[in-house]
Write a protein that holds these residues in place. Structure first.
Motif: not given
Length: 183
Positions: A120-122, A127-139
């Motif tokens: 999405s960032r072109g 995109v690289r995911f860090v700790r704060t990006d990880i949620t149950p909804e995301m997975l």
């Protein structure tokens, strides 16, 4: 990188009990448990290698035009051709295998990837995911938020893996994995 990929595949194919081969990077995670991934792969009637021709700078623009006759003829020295003619934004290891499969047996390929990636960032990198990006909804979204064909039938299980997860994302992944990913 292409030579390393070729050696990995060659060594995997020496063992006749290997019916499927999956190439993943160190930043990939499984989205399902081993049994689910294994069954999905073994029951598939196709390979899963995404391959397409883009006319834009991020596609064909990555190559020196002198590469075309070699790719068309599928010369044995294709890894060396990639090494010589890929421009700086061309990642030969990401192009070699899709090119080989497209040229040799496209009818055996699903022409899609099993790895969920956020572009999405072109730009040339996801995109690289860090700790704060990880949620149950995301997975959950990564596991079921797309539609594709599996053995010529529609399905919502399109991605078995996801990438680019950093090391600092591991603690949250480990916390959510038992519930979301059924580990």
């Amino acid at each position: 990188m292409v030579e390393a990929e070729r050696r990995l595949l060659a060594n995997a194919l020496i063992d006749f009990s290997n019916r499927r081969v999956v190439l993943l990077s160190e930043s990939c995670i499984p989205l399902f448990n081993f049994k689910s991934i294994y069954n999905y792969l073994i029951r598939s009637t196709a390979s899963f290698v995404e391959s397409y021709d883009q006319l834009r700078p991020v596609g064909r623009g990555r190559y020196d035009l002198r590469i075309r006759p070699y790719v068309t003829r599928m010369a044995e020295g294709l890894p060396m051709i990639f090494k010589k003619h890929c421009k700086p934004a061309c990642y030969s290891d990401e192009h070699y295998l899709p090119t080989m499969i497209t040229k040799r047996s496209p009818w055996k390929n699903s022409n899609r990837t099993l790895t969920w990636v956020d572009w999405s960032r072109g730009g040339p990198h996801p995109v690289r995911f860090v700790r704060t990006d990880i949620t149950p909804e995301m997975l959950t979204r990564m596991r079921r938020d797309t539609r594709c064909l599996y053995n010529r039938r529609p399905t919502r299980v399109c991605h078995l893996f996801a990438k680019k997860f950093t090391v600092i994302a591991l603690d949250r992944l480990m916390r959510f994995a038992p519930k979301i990913m059924e580990f």
